[in-house]
Design a protein around this motif. Sequence first.
Motif, mmCIF file in Angstrom:
data_model
loop_
_atom_site.group_PDB
_atom_site.id
_atom_site.type_symbol
_atom_site.label_atom_id
_atom_site.label_comp_id
_atom_site.label_asym_id
_atom_site.label_seq_id
_atom_site.Cartn_x
_atom_site.Cartn_y
_atom_site.Cartn_z
ATOM 1 N N SER A 81 0.836 -1.214 0.000
ATOM 2 C CA SER A 81 0.000 0.000 0.000
ATOM 3 C C SER A 81 0.873 1.268 0.000
ATOM 4 O O SER A 81 2.092 1.218 0.237
ATOM 5 C CB SER A 81 -0.925 -0.006 1.209
ATOM 6 O OG SER A 81 -0.146 -0.032 2.375
ATOM 7 N N MET A 82 0.229 2.405 -0.283
ATOM 8 C CA MET A 82 0.900 3.715 -0.249
ATOM 9 C C MET A 82 -0.136 4.698 0.298
ATOM 10 O O MET A 82 -1.313 4.606 -0.066
ATOM 11 C CB MET A 82 1.311 4.102 -1.672
ATOM 12 C CG MET A 82 2.208 5.303 -1.782
ATOM 13 S SD MET A 82 2.516 5.712 -3.533
ATOM 14 C CE MET A 82 4.246 5.385 -3.658
ATOM 15 N N SER A 83 0.262 5.606 1.163
ATOM 16 C CA SER A 83 -0.716 6.531 1.762
ATOM 17 C C SER A 83 -1.280 7.458 0.683
ATOM 18 O O SER A 83 -0.609 7.734 -0.321
ATOM 19 C CB SER A 83 -0.064 7.339 2.876
ATOM 20 O OG SER A 83 0.809 8.278 2.287
ATOM 21 N N GLU A 84 -2.503 7.917 0.911
ATOM 22 C CA GLU A 84 -3.176 8.827 -0.024
ATOM 23 C C GLU A 84 -2.312 10.059 -0.283
ATOM 24 O O GLU A 84 -2.178 10.524 -1.414
ATOM 25 C CB GLU A 84 -4.537 9.270 0.545
ATOM 26 C CG GLU A 84 -5.675 8.280 0.285
ATOM 27 C CD GLU A 84 -5.866 7.989 -1.220
ATOM 28 O OE1 GLU A 84 -5.783 8.941 -2.022
ATOM 29 O OE2 GLU A 84 -6.055 6.807 -1.568
ATOM 30 N N GLU A 85 -1.718 10.583 0.841
ATOM 31 C CA GLU A 85 -0.903 11.808 0.722
ATOM 32 C C GLU A 85 0.268 11.571 -0.231
ATOM 33 O O GLU A 85 0.580 12.409 -1.071
ATOM 34 C CB GLU A 85 -0.333 12.245 2.093
ATOM 35 C CG GLU A 85 -1.355 12.617 3.148
ATOM 36 C CD GLU A 85 -1.945 11.367 3.798
ATOM 37 O OE1 GLU A 85 -1.182 10.611 4.425
ATOM 38 O OE2 GLU A 85 -3.165 11.155 3.684
ATOM 39 N N THR A 86 0.929 10.410 -0.073
ATOM 40 C CA THR A 86 2.090 10.124 -0.930
ATOM 41 C C THR A 86 1.657 9.989 -2.383
ATOM 42 O O THR A 86 2.341 10.473 -3.293
ATOM 43 C CB THR A 86 2.813 8.839 -0.444
ATOM 44 O OG1 THR A 86 3.008 8.935 0.947
ATOM 45 C CG2 THR A 86 4.122 8.615 -1.155
ATOM 46 N N LEU A 95 3.020 12.339 -5.323
ATOM 47 C CA LEU A 95 3.655 11.755 -6.515
ATOM 48 C C LEU A 95 2.974 12.248 -7.787
ATOM 49 O O LEU A 95 3.639 12.661 -8.751
ATOM 50 C CB LEU A 95 3.597 10.216 -6.422
ATOM 51 C CG LEU A 95 4.057 9.472 -7.662
ATOM 52 C CD1 LEU A 95 5.557 9.699 -7.917
ATOM 53 C CD2 LEU A 95 3.793 7.984 -7.541
ATOM 54 N N LYS A 96 1.610 12.214 -7.766
ATOM 55 C CA LYS A 96 0.857 12.640 -8.957
ATOM 56 C C LYS A 96 1.185 14.081 -9.310
ATOM 57 O O LYS A 96 1.371 14.408 -10.484
ATOM 58 C CB LYS A 96 -0.659 12.486 -8.704
ATOM 59 C CG LYS A 96 -1.140 11.037 -8.829
ATOM 60 C CD LYS A 96 -2.637 10.955 -8.620
ATOM 61 C CE LYS A 96 -3.151 9.549 -8.808
ATOM 62 N NZ LYS A 96 -4.546 9.429 -8.414
ATOM 63 N N ASN A 97 1.260 14.957 -8.261
ATOM 64 C CA ASN A 97 1.589 16.369 -8.506
ATOM 65 C C ASN A 97 2.987 16.490 -9.076
ATOM 66 O O ASN A 97 3.243 17.279 -9.982
ATOM 67 C CB ASN A 97 1.479 17.173 -7.196
ATOM 68 C CG ASN A 97 0.025 17.294 -6.773
ATOM 69 O OD1 ASN A 97 -0.877 17.136 -7.596
ATOM 70 N ND2 ASN A 97 -0.214 17.543 -5.489
ATOM 71 N N ILE A 134 4.657 14.453 -10.949
ATOM 72 C CA ILE A 134 4.837 14.016 -12.346
ATOM 73 C C ILE A 134 3.752 14.565 -13.271
ATOM 74 O O ILE A 134 3.684 14.196 -14.447
ATOM 75 C CB ILE A 134 4.886 12.462 -12.436
ATOM 76 C CG1 ILE A 134 3.581 11.826 -11.962
ATOM 77 C CG2 ILE A 134 6.065 11.901 -11.659
ATOM 78 C CD1 ILE A 134 3.493 10.331 -12.238
ATOM 79 N N GLY A 135 2.860 15.374 -12.699
ATOM 80 C CA GLY A 135 1.805 15.972 -13.506
ATOM 81 C C GLY A 135 0.807 14.931 -13.990
ATOM 82 O O GLY A 135 0.327 14.980 -15.122
ATOM 83 N N TYR A 136 0.514 13.960 -13.158
ATOM 84 C CA TYR A 136 -0.400 12.864 -13.506
ATOM 85 C C TYR A 136 -1.844 13.341 -13.369
ATOM 86 O O TYR A 136 -2.236 13.840 -12.318
ATOM 87 C CB TYR A 136 -0.131 11.699 -12.545
ATOM 88 C CG TYR A 136 -0.921 10.438 -12.774
ATOM 89 C CD1 TYR A 136 -0.439 9.429 -13.595
ATOM 90 C CD2 TYR A 136 -2.140 10.231 -12.124
ATOM 91 C CE1 TYR A 136 -1.142 8.258 -13.785
ATOM 92 C CE2 TYR A 136 -2.845 9.065 -12.302
ATOM 93 C CZ TYR A 136 -2.341 8.080 -13.130
ATOM 94 O OH TYR A 136 -3.038 6.922 -13.291
ATOM 95 N N SER A 137 -2.650 13.196 -14.460
ATOM 96 C CA SER A 137 -3.994 13.801 -14.399
ATOM 97 C C SER A 137 -5.115 12.788 -14.517
ATOM 98 O O SER A 137 -6.281 13.138 -14.415
ATOM 99 C CB SER A 137 -4.122 14.848 -15.518
ATOM 100 O OG SER A 137 -3.885 14.207 -16.741
ATOM 101 N N LYS A 138 -4.764 11.477 -14.735
ATOM 102 C CA LYS A 138 -5.838 10.477 -14.882
ATOM 103 C C LYS A 138 -6.519 10.238 -13.535
ATOM 104 O O LYS A 138 -5.865 10.338 -12.489
ATOM 105 C CB LYS A 138 -5.252 9.166 -15.410
ATOM 106 C CG LYS A 138 -4.856 9.286 -16.863
ATOM 107 C CD LYS A 138 -4.283 7.997 -17.392
ATOM 108 C CE LYS A 138 -3.592 8.247 -18.715
ATOM 109 N NZ LYS A 138 -2.505 7.335 -18.958
ATOM 110 N N SER A 139 -7.821 9.871 -13.557
ATOM 111 C CA SER A 139 -8.530 9.688 -12.285
ATOM 112 C C SER A 139 -8.302 8.280 -11.740
ATOM 113 O O SER A 139 -7.966 7.378 -12.470
ATOM 114 C CB SER A 139 -10.013 9.920 -12.461
ATOM 115 O OG SER A 139 -10.482 9.101 -13.494
#
Length: 286
Positions: A268-273, A277-279, A281-286
């Motif tokens: 698992s990985m925490s929601e915050e992490t 991470l998404k921010n 790498i500029g990840y925009s998929k839902s």
Amino acid sequence: MGNKKVTINDIKQAKKDNRKLVMVTAYDYPFGLMADEAGVDIVLVGDSLGMVVMGLDGTVEVTMEHMIHHIKAVVRGCKSPLIVGDMPFMSYNTSIREAIVNAGRLMKEGGCDVVKLEGGVDFAPTIEAIVKAGIPVQGHIGLTPQTASALGGFKMQGKDAKAAKRIVDDAKALEDAGVFSMILEAVPAPLGKIIAETVSVPVIGIGAGNNVDGQVLVTHDMIGLFDKFVPKFVKQYTKIRPTIINAMKEYKDDVTNQTFPAKEHSFSMSEETVTELKNMIGYSKS
Ligand code: KIV
């Protein structure tokens, strides 16, 4: 036999004590561990690996390198049983010197305790020389798979009195040459009894009836892992092959249906992490 390392003296003593010896084959670390845990006396890293592990038609193509590779793996897992390294075809047949060198390699490079080789009267001088060099030898007579084509195939040996006498002579020659025990393969049960009563060293049968000093089976035959053909003398104690195939089929279905891996098999990985991470790498998929 428990946790103590089995020695050739224990094997010889078993015959004197009328205690039947138990021997199986193993070719790798997990099977070495299991044979050890099962408490067998002797584990043979047999050249039968050519057939049951490598998918060859016989044992003739098995090399010293194959044997050393597999012996090393078994030795890592198998602590208590006596470990026998099988000498492959043509590793002991061309000269006594080469036989001693190759027997030594199985022990020094593979780590087995003793070696086994096939042959009777004709190989007695070779066996005697290996034993004199300090390497204990287990003989193998009756049906000798490495020379099965010269014997007319994988057939029972010693059918008539003359042929049976030749095998008795082989057994006596091996005893005189100094083997600590011998394998007797695919002979009539009464001949097995006669040979076991004739020689002083343990006679371990495979298809030699119930009146010998112990039994050996190829593990892959005994557990139904190799069932291309099942010799008459094999008892299958389980049929492991369908169990393994069914497990693979279930896994295949789970992967296809995405029911594996489930949450308990995933990290698992925490929601915050995840958000961080998404921010990043500029990840925009839902
Ligand atoms: O190679 C082997 O497994 C053997 C047994 C048949 C005794 O020689």
